[in-house]
Motif scaffolding. Structure first.
Motif, mmCIF file in Angstrom:
data_model
loop_
_atom_site.group_PDB
_atom_site.id
_atom_site.type_symbol
_atom_site.label_atom_id
_atom_site.label_comp_id
_atom_site.label_asym_id
_atom_site.label_seq_id
_atom_site.Cartn_x
_atom_site.Cartn_y
_atom_site.Cartn_z
ATOM 1 N N ARG A 15 1.744 13.592 0.107
ATOM 2 C CA ARG A 15 0.501 13.891 -0.612
ATOM 3 C C ARG A 15 0.385 13.137 -1.941
ATOM 4 O O ARG A 15 -0.592 13.292 -2.669
ATOM 5 C CB ARG A 15 0.409 15.399 -0.855
ATOM 6 N N LEU A 16 1.391 12.357 -2.279
ATOM 7 C CA LEU A 16 1.345 11.599 -3.537
ATOM 8 C C LEU A 16 0.309 10.484 -3.462
ATOM 9 O O LEU A 16 0.104 9.883 -2.406
ATOM 10 C CB LEU A 16 2.704 10.958 -3.828
ATOM 11 N N VAL A 17 -0.325 10.217 -4.611
ATOM 12 C CA VAL A 17 -1.160 9.024 -4.727
ATOM 13 C C VAL A 17 -0.226 7.906 -5.167
ATOM 14 O O VAL A 17 0.406 7.986 -6.224
ATOM 15 C CB VAL A 17 -2.297 9.237 -5.747
ATOM 16 N N SER A 18 -0.092 6.881 -4.330
ATOM 17 C CA SER A 18 0.865 5.816 -4.610
ATOM 18 C C SER A 18 0.404 4.940 -5.778
ATOM 19 O O SER A 18 -0.786 4.842 -6.060
ATOM 20 C CB SER A 18 1.060 4.948 -3.367
ATOM 21 N N GLU A 19 1.388 4.308 -6.428
ATOM 22 C CA GLU A 19 1.086 3.470 -7.585
ATOM 23 C C GLU A 19 0.750 2.042 -7.187
ATOM 24 O O GLU A 19 1.310 1.507 -6.224
ATOM 25 C CB GLU A 19 2.297 3.444 -8.524
ATOM 26 N N ARG A 20 -0.148 1.431 -7.947
ATOM 27 C CA ARG A 20 -0.503 0.033 -7.707
ATOM 28 C C ARG A 20 0.708 -0.857 -7.975
ATOM 29 O O ARG A 20 1.526 -0.583 -8.845
ATOM 30 C CB ARG A 20 -1.639 -0.398 -8.647
ATOM 31 N N VAL A 21 0.789 -1.947 -7.239
ATOM 32 C CA VAL A 21 1.855 -2.927 -7.454
ATOM 33 C C VAL A 21 1.349 -3.937 -8.489
ATOM 34 O O VAL A 21 0.259 -4.487 -8.337
ATOM 35 C CB VAL A 21 2.194 -3.638 -6.125
ATOM 36 N N GLU A 22 2.119 -4.144 -9.540
ATOM 37 C CA GLU A 22 1.682 -5.079 -10.586
ATOM 38 C C GLU A 22 1.981 -6.525 -10.200
ATOM 39 O O GLU A 22 1.153 -7.401 -10.382
ATOM 40 C CB GLU A 22 2.339 -4.732 -11.932
ATOM 41 N N VAL A 23 3.192 -6.753 -9.683
ATOM 42 C CA VAL A 23 3.584 -8.113 -9.308
ATOM 43 C C VAL A 23 4.178 -8.107 -7.902
ATOM 44 O O VAL A 23 5.051 -7.296 -7.602
ATOM 45 C CB VAL A 23 4.654 -8.672 -10.293
ATOM 46 N N VAL A 24 3.674 -9.006 -7.058
ATOM 47 C CA VAL A 24 4.229 -9.101 -5.699
ATOM 48 C C VAL A 24 5.436 -10.044 -5.759
ATOM 49 O O VAL A 24 5.299 -11.258 -5.685
ATOM 50 C CB VAL A 24 3.177 -9.620 -4.701
ATOM 51 N N ASP A 25 6.611 -9.451 -5.925
ATOM 52 C CA ASP A 25 7.827 -10.263 -6.068
ATOM 53 C C ASP A 25 8.746 -10.047 -4.863
ATOM 54 O O ASP A 25 8.362 -9.404 -3.887
ATOM 55 C CB ASP A 25 8.540 -9.924 -7.393
ATOM 56 N N ASP A 26 9.968 -10.576 -4.965
ATOM 57 C CA ASP A 26 10.898 -10.473 -3.839
ATOM 58 C C ASP A 26 11.210 -9.022 -3.477
ATOM 59 O O ASP A 26 11.412 -8.717 -2.306
ATOM 60 C CB ASP A 26 12.202 -11.228 -4.145
ATOM 61 N N SER A 27 11.234 -8.146 -4.480
ATOM 62 C CA SER A 27 11.559 -6.751 -4.170
ATOM 63 C C SER A 27 10.443 -6.116 -3.336
ATOM 64 O O SER A 27 10.708 -5.298 -2.456
ATOM 65 C CB SER A 27 11.835 -5.949 -5.447
ATOM 66 N N ILE A 28 9.212 -6.517 -3.591
ATOM 67 C CA ILE A 28 8.079 -6.010 -2.790
ATOM 68 C C ILE A 28 8.134 -6.614 -1.380
ATOM 69 O O ILE A 28 7.905 -5.921 -0.384
ATOM 70 C CB ILE A 28 6.731 -6.339 -3.482
ATOM 71 N N ARG A 29 8.465 -7.914 -1.303
ATOM 72 C CA ARG A 29 8.580 -8.537 0.033
ATOM 73 C C ARG A 29 9.722 -7.909 0.832
ATOM 74 O O ARG A 29 9.618 -7.720 2.047
ATOM 75 C CB ARG A 29 8.755 -10.051 -0.105
ATOM 76 N N GLU A 30 10.800 -7.546 0.147
ATOM 77 C CA GLU A 30 11.904 -6.876 0.819
ATOM 78 C C GLU A 30 11.465 -5.501 1.333
ATOM 79 O O GLU A 30 11.793 -5.104 2.448
ATOM 80 C CB GLU A 30 13.064 -6.721 -0.173
ATOM 81 N N LEU A 31 10.692 -4.804 0.495
ATOM 82 C CA LEU A 31 10.152 -3.504 0.901
ATOM 83 C C LEU A 31 9.275 -3.671 2.149
ATOM 84 O O LEU A 31 9.392 -2.912 3.111
ATOM 85 C CB LEU A 31 9.331 -2.899 -0.252
ATOM 86 N N MET A 32 8.430 -4.709 2.146
ATOM 87 C CA MET A 32 7.548 -4.950 3.292
ATOM 88 C C MET A 32 8.356 -5.254 4.555
ATOM 89 O O MET A 32 8.010 -4.801 5.640
ATOM 90 C CB MET A 32 6.571 -6.094 2.986
ATOM 91 N N PRO A 72 2.482 -9.592 12.440
ATOM 92 C CA PRO A 72 2.547 -8.676 11.297
ATOM 93 C C PRO A 72 1.543 -9.037 10.210
ATOM 94 O O PRO A 72 1.286 -10.221 9.955
ATOM 95 C CB PRO A 72 3.984 -8.848 10.787
ATOM 96 N N MET A 73 0.949 -8.009 9.602
ATOM 97 C CA MET A 73 0.013 -8.195 8.501
ATOM 98 C C MET A 73 0.519 -7.368 7.318
ATOM 99 O O MET A 73 1.009 -6.254 7.495
ATOM 100 C CB MET A 73 -1.383 -7.713 8.909
ATOM 101 N N PHE A 74 0.384 -7.951 6.122
ATOM 102 C CA PHE A 74 0.904 -7.299 4.913
ATOM 103 C C PHE A 74 -0.227 -7.082 3.910
ATOM 104 O O PHE A 74 -0.993 -8.019 3.640
ATOM 105 C CB PHE A 74 1.981 -8.176 4.263
ATOM 106 N N PHE A 75 -0.309 -5.890 3.368
ATOM 107 C CA PHE A 75 -1.377 -5.563 2.419
ATOM 108 C C PHE A 75 -0.790 -4.896 1.182
ATOM 109 O O PHE A 75 -0.142 -3.859 1.283
ATOM 110 C CB PHE A 75 -2.385 -4.609 3.057
ATOM 111 N N VAL A 76 -1.022 -5.511 0.028
ATOM 112 C CA VAL A 76 -0.607 -4.902 -1.234
ATOM 113 C C VAL A 76 -1.873 -4.460 -1.973
ATOM 114 O O VAL A 76 -2.871 -5.208 -2.017
ATOM 115 C CB VAL A 76 0.197 -5.910 -2.090
ATOM 116 N N ASN A 77 -1.851 -3.256 -2.521
ATOM 117 C CA ASN A 77 -3.018 -2.652 -3.201
ATOM 118 C C ASN A 77 -4.293 -2.741 -2.352
ATOM 119 O O ASN A 77 -5.356 -3.106 -2.868
ATOM 120 C CB ASN A 77 -3.272 -3.325 -4.561
ATOM 121 N N MET A 118 2.191 -13.164 -0.741
ATOM 122 C CA MET A 118 2.535 -14.002 -1.881
ATOM 123 C C MET A 118 1.811 -13.560 -3.159
ATOM 124 O O MET A 118 1.917 -14.211 -4.198
ATOM 125 C CB MET A 118 2.212 -15.469 -1.577
ATOM 126 N N GLY A 119 1.035 -12.494 -3.056
ATOM 127 C CA GLY A 119 0.344 -11.988 -4.238
ATOM 128 C C GLY A 119 -1.037 -12.575 -4.446
ATOM 129 O O GLY A 119 -1.672 -12.330 -5.478
#
Ligand code: NI
Length: 174
Positions: A15-32, A72-77, A118-119
């Motif tokens: 039920r949490l509202v997730s936080e916006r990603v500020e920078v699409v970096d390697d840690s975000i790509r790893e998460l994806m 695969p498709m990737f979507f940030v924010n 890639m952001g």
């Protein structure tokens, strides 16, 4: 890549509202990549980061047909910027509500703004299964589940079923 565990209702984190990603970096790509591996293993066609207990606005989707190569498709924010007035029913399920399927009516076509892997800012127009899937996953980033669109009776019935199952698991572990 690593397989992560998927949280299920009644876990309150869904039920949490997730936080916006500020920078699409390697840690975000790893998460994806972790999300993708987890989604394929489930198997499922869409996954939001909160479903692996990461409250960030990240979504992965693959709606390729079974015999087609993975797409695969990737979507940030991801953000819904337009939805058609025309709606259509679709039977939905959710990896966080296992083995439960119900018809949900949603706009048939949508436009979604997002950052890619890639952001870079992108926009996509979707219809059919992808439109449904995008709306379902964007809902997850806002703490909304597809059962929220059902009648109160149906929603309460499924929530109770999963609450009971969770209590049973706890008492077995105790
Ligand atoms: Ni879901």
């Amino acid at each position: 890549m690593a397989l992560r565990s998927i949280i299920c209702i009644p876990d309150p984190r869904l039920r949490l509202v997730s936080e916006r990603v500020e920078v699409v970096d390697d840690s975000i790509r790893e998460l994806m990549d972790d999300m993708l591996e987890t989604m394929y293993a489930a198997p499922g066609i869409g996954l939001a980061a909160i479903q692996i207990a990461e409250p960030r606005r990240v979504v992965v989707i693959d709606v390729a047909k079974k015999d087609d190569p993975p797409a695969p498709m990737f979507f940030v924010n991801p953000e819904l910027v337009w939805a058609s007035e025309e709606k259509a029913p679709y039977e939905e399920g959710c990896l966080s509500i296992p083995d439960y399927y119900e018809i949900v009516e949603r706009p048939t076509r949508v436009k979604v703004r997002y950052l890619d892997r890639m952001g870079a800012p992108k926009e996509i127009e979707a219809d059919g299964l992808l439109a449904t899937c995008l709306q379902h996953e964007i809902d997850h980033t806002n703490g909304v589940l597809f059962v929220d669109y059902l009648s109160r009776l149906k929603r309460e019935r499924v929530m109770k079923k999963f609450q009971k199952a969770a209590r049973l698991r706890e008492s077995e572990q105790a």
